[in-house]
Design an enzyme around this catalytic site. Structure first.
Site, mmCIF file in Angstrom:
data_model
loop_
_atom_site.group_PDB
_atom_site.id
_atom_site.type_symbol
_atom_site.label_atom_id
_atom_site.label_comp_id
_atom_site.label_asym_id
_atom_site.label_seq_id
_atom_site.Cartn_x
_atom_site.Cartn_y
_atom_site.Cartn_z
ATOM 1 N N CYS A 91 -2.049 -0.809 7.587
ATOM 2 C CA CYS A 91 -1.326 0.457 7.433
ATOM 3 C C CYS A 91 -1.527 1.355 8.647
ATOM 4 C CB CYS A 91 -1.754 1.163 6.150
ATOM 5 S SG CYS A 91 -1.114 0.329 4.662
ATOM 6 N N CYS A 116 -6.057 1.100 5.598
ATOM 7 C CA CYS A 116 -6.543 -0.181 6.106
ATOM 8 C C CYS A 116 -5.978 -0.382 7.523
ATOM 9 C CB CYS A 116 -6.100 -1.320 5.185
ATOM 10 S SG CYS A 116 -4.326 -1.663 5.242
ATOM 11 N N HIS A 166 0.838 -1.187 0.000
ATOM 12 C CA HIS A 166 0.000 0.000 0.000
ATOM 13 C C HIS A 166 0.877 1.241 0.000
ATOM 14 C CE1 HIS A 166 -3.769 -2.186 1.759
ATOM 15 N NE2 HIS A 166 -3.308 -2.737 0.659
ATOM 16 N N GLU A 208 0.906 3.867 1.894
ATOM 17 C CA GLU A 208 1.397 4.247 3.222
ATOM 18 C C GLU A 208 2.585 3.384 3.629
ATOM 19 O OE1 GLU A 208 -3.138 3.721 3.753
ATOM 20 O OE2 GLU A 208 -1.630 3.183 2.271
#
Length: 143
Positions: free
Chosen positions: A104, A101, A73, A75
């Site tokens: 993260c 999410c 992801h 992040e």
């Protein structure tokens, strides 16, 4: 005086989020492109977008159109990039084009990031809820 400071912060938040949206365009992912910027003391100290790990092919989805399990992801990419630099994210703000999410969110908490600004709500809210539970300021700047 406080009102002027808040308006200035809102302007910066909008601009950094716009920059994260532009950065998301670097992603090779077809299903969703997400970008993230980590900002500390008015300076961008890291960036990331969703994609495969370094050295992998730049294909995020399998033949069925599902995201491959090893895709990082935005992040996570931004935070792990910080780990390889001389910067640290204590007290920083992360700007993300989509809400984080739960995985993260855990990274954000452990990285010492104190603010999260995001522009799109995801169907799952557990990441945002975890951040709020940890006392991290979460700001939604929807379109």
């Amino acid at each position: 005086m406080e009102e002027a400071r808040i308006k200035k912060q809102e302007k910066f938040d909008q601009r950094y989020l716009q920059m994260a949206r532009i950065w998301a365009q670097n992603s090779y992912c077809q299903r969703r492109q997400v970008g993230a910027l980590v900002v500390k003391e008015g300076m961008i100290i890291s960036d990331g977008y969703n994609g495969t790990p370094s050295g992998f092919e730049n294909v995020c989805e399998d033949d069925n159109g599902l995201t491959k399990p090893y895709v990082l992801h935005a992040e996570a990419n931004a935070i792990t990039k910080l780990a390889r630099s001389s910067n640290n994210s204590d007290g920083a703000t992360i700007y993300i084009t989509a809400s984080p999410c739960i995985e993260c969110a855990k990274l954000i908490i452990q990285a010492g990031i104190r603010r999260v600004v995001y522009g799109e709500k995801y169907r799952l809210t557990d990441g945002v809820e975890l951040l709020e539970r940890a006392g991290i300021e979460v700001v939604y700047l929807g379109e």
